[in-house]
Write a protein that holds these residues in place. Sequence first.
Motif, PDB file in Angstrom:
ATOM      1  N   PHE A   1       2.412   7.187  -6.886  1.00  0.00           N
ATOM      2  CA  PHE A   1       1.468   8.147  -7.458  1.00  0.00           C
ATOM      3  C   PHE A   1       2.160   9.338  -8.123  1.00  0.00           C
ATOM      4  O   PHE A   1       1.800   9.717  -9.253  1.00  0.00           O
TER       5      PHE A   1
ATOM      6  N   GLY B   1      -6.029   2.419  -6.800  1.00  0.00           N
ATOM      7  CA  GLY B   1      -5.261   2.712  -5.597  1.00  0.00           C
ATOM      8  C   GLY B   1      -6.153   2.996  -4.404  1.00  0.00           C
ATOM      9  O   GLY B   1      -5.898   2.519  -3.292  1.00  0.00           O
TER      10      GLY B   1
ATOM     11  N   VAL C   1       1.967   1.857  -3.473  1.00  0.00           N
ATOM     12  CA  VAL C   1       0.896   2.496  -4.249  1.00  0.00           C
ATOM     13  C   VAL C   1       0.919   4.006  -4.032  1.00  0.00           C
ATOM     14  O   VAL C   1       0.781   4.786  -4.980  1.00  0.00           O
ATOM     15  N   ALA C   2       1.106   4.422  -2.791  1.00  0.00           N
ATOM     16  CA  ALA C   2       1.129   5.854  -2.485  1.00  0.00           C
ATOM     17  C   ALA C   2       2.375   6.536  -3.049  1.00  0.00           C
ATOM     18  O   ALA C   2       2.291   7.611  -3.653  1.00  0.00           O
TER      19      ALA C   2
ATOM     20  N   VAL D   1      -7.605  -0.286  -3.184  1.00  0.00           N
ATOM     21  CA  VAL D   1      -6.619  -1.021  -2.383  1.00  0.00           C
ATOM     22  C   VAL D   1      -6.484  -0.382  -1.005  1.00  0.00           C
ATOM     23  O   VAL D   1      -6.414  -1.070   0.026  1.00  0.00           O
ATOM     24  N   TRP D   2      -6.462   0.938  -0.992  1.00  0.00           N
ATOM     25  CA  TRP D   2      -6.313   1.681   0.261  1.00  0.00           C
ATOM     26  C   TRP D   2      -7.427   1.350   1.237  1.00  0.00           C
ATOM     27  O   TRP D   2      -7.209   1.172   2.438  1.00  0.00           O
TER      28      TRP D   2
ATOM     29  N   VAL E   1       0.838  -1.194   0.000  1.00  0.00           N
ATOM     30  CA  VAL E   1       0.000   0.000   0.000  1.00  0.00           C
ATOM     31  C   VAL E   1       0.879   1.252   0.000  1.00  0.00           C
ATOM     32  O   VAL E   1       0.578   2.244  -0.681  1.00  0.00           O
TER      33      VAL E   1
ATOM     34  N   TYR F   1      -5.499   4.164 -12.285  1.00  0.00           N
ATOM     35  CA  TYR F   1      -4.574   3.954 -11.176  1.00  0.00           C
ATOM     36  C   TYR F   1      -5.117   4.575  -9.892  1.00  0.00           C
ATOM     37  O   TYR F   1      -5.054   3.952  -8.816  1.00  0.00           O
ATOM     38  N   VAL F   2      -5.666   5.779  -9.994  1.00  0.00           N
ATOM     39  CA  VAL F   2      -6.204   6.447  -8.813  1.00  0.00           C
ATOM     40  C   VAL F   2      -7.372   5.654  -8.233  1.00  0.00           C
ATOM     41  O   VAL F   2      -7.451   5.433  -7.014  1.00  0.00           O
TER      42      VAL F   2
END
Length: 691
Positions: free
Chosen positions: A325, A363, A321-322, A366-367, A318, A359-360
């Motif tokens: 970005f 993401g 992922v951040a 997932v978050w 995670v 992607y956003v």
Amino acid sequence: MSWWHTILPLGITVVAVFVPGAVLARCAGVRGLTLAAVSAPLTVTICAGTAIVAPRLGVPYTPVVVAIATVIVALLALALRVAVLLRRTDLSQARSWIRPGATRSTARDYPLVGDPRVTGILIGLVSLVLPLYIIGLRYVRGIGKPENISQTYDNIFHLNAVQTIISTGNGSSLTLGNLTPTSAGFYPAAWHDLVAVVAELTGASVPLAVNATNIVVAALVWPLACLFLVSRISGGRLLPMMLTGVLSAAFSAFPYLMIDFGVLYPNHLAIAMLPLAIGLVVDVLDVGSFRPESVLTSGLLLVLMLPGMALAHPSVVVALVAFVFPLVLAKLAQQLIRAARGSVPRRRAIVWAGLTVLYVVAGLAVWIVARPDPSTYTWQPVQTAAQAVGEILGAAPMFAPISWLMLVLIAIGLYSMLRQRRQWWIFGMFLVGSALFIVASSMPVGDVRSFWTGVWYTDNFRLAALLPIVTVPIVAIGAEFLVRHLVTDLRRLLERRAARQPVAPAGDRSRVLAGLQERPGIVYGSVSLALVLIIGVLGQNPSLEVRQDSLIARYAMTSTSPLLDSDERALLDQVDGLVPAGEQVLANPRTGGALVLALADRRTVTPHVAGQRSPAEQTIIDHWDEAAFNTTVCAAVRDENAYWALDFGSREVTAGQHPYPGLNHLEGTPGVRLAAEVGHARLYELTACRA
């Protein structure tokens, strides 16, 4: 045992951690720094994947099975390479995947030109050997004796999980759970799987295998991952690579914090691999200064390492992922600019805009999904936002003393990036990591704080450990900027002085100038190397000493150690000679008694504090001392073979008291025999149920 006796186990640990992944990577055509950096992460994936598959095939998880799995996946990778070669008609294109490794920029640093072999040796010594020595030495000093354990709550689970994998041959992350059949469930076991392999290969005890693995991860895997990331930013130039090596050992927040606080061994492994994952994303998106000949290979390596990182600890994925970005935004901006200039078709920019939106959305999903139950968000804010910013800039989170060198290098690095106006995603990544830490450590408890940091249980320590990942590139840029300017100014000063020498013979002046102009690699390379070493020495700041002292206290084995004191450890050393194999021991895990599993290889009714209990197990926990007159107890004892109990007193590793009723009245109880004692620690046998 002294640390000198661990040289062979440590060497075997290096082999166990790197060789399986190296075989796979080499069969995929990977070479050089990439090969060194991806080897350990690929090994983690192989071990964790094998541990999941092996039970389904009815085979135990052992080093032999891991070796077989390595051969299988390596052959598949080799077959894929051959297939690519045969399918492509243009062999020159095929070669780009078969033999990857070319760079966008292969220019060497001006201060370090010269014999490539000498340069390579210097880079190896400074970039890898120095952090290996520094981090390894601090771990050795912090741990104390090779078989010491961390005297912390989480270590009850971690040590027993490793022994459970060795004893049962089952290391699946899908079933490890809380270490009992009745509480089987998902728990990310990649770290435990790796340590189990190390323990079986070396023949070492679980504590020694744990310490050896953690040292290799911190002193080798982490610096290599940092070097890989910075190579993508710097184009593989020599000076920033050497600086990255010495500076990777200058952060108190990582790797040291994760074996001090908690302990969070799975996070320790996953975070050590995170810079590599970011570097591979840089390759795939082509937003750095280093371009591999094959984006396909970088993408494949990323796909192969992510399962291992996720099964070490999902929260680090995670974090990836951040942190990625800003890279995705950088790629979108790149495509929009190129489309506006007409250098790429507009449809490509539109595609990237769509991918960015995707992607956003993915993401955020997932978050949200990856967050644990809100009841686990127990960590409170500990400071103001201003204090958190100061800790970030001073590379001293969680109240560590400020590192003035790191403060200067961060400031210079930020200035250099803003002045050059390129690779701004590095600054964006730094902002993301900083924002998460600020939110966790200073924002009031509420929905906003929970949403952004709930993945990490709103834990300040876990987010503090992520800060070095986003800070390493900035301090490397700042240090390179500083060294380059100092060397350049020195060169100009020496040349002016040589040219203005009024009394020196012309021949001497000419020789000085000729030496400066014809052999700059020797003169200025030596100065650059000296500056790198000085930065490395100054980087060993007071915050590292504080963290090392904390480690010493955390791992010390004394008569008052919070989890397992010296009397209790001495008694556990006798248990395997007293308790027959196959029989279980009852103990309160919070007093350290459950470590009879990890340290004496004897099963325990309560291998972990948490976990569901079967009816028979609950009867034993509540009524073991009543066997002489409670007719239901012996039936449960015989079902579980639980004829033994450890009494380590009432001192627990956590606050409060959590007594086990079945251990309350053992001394002088009918049908209970004192089998052994060391100081206050006692081992009892239930003779009432033997008939």
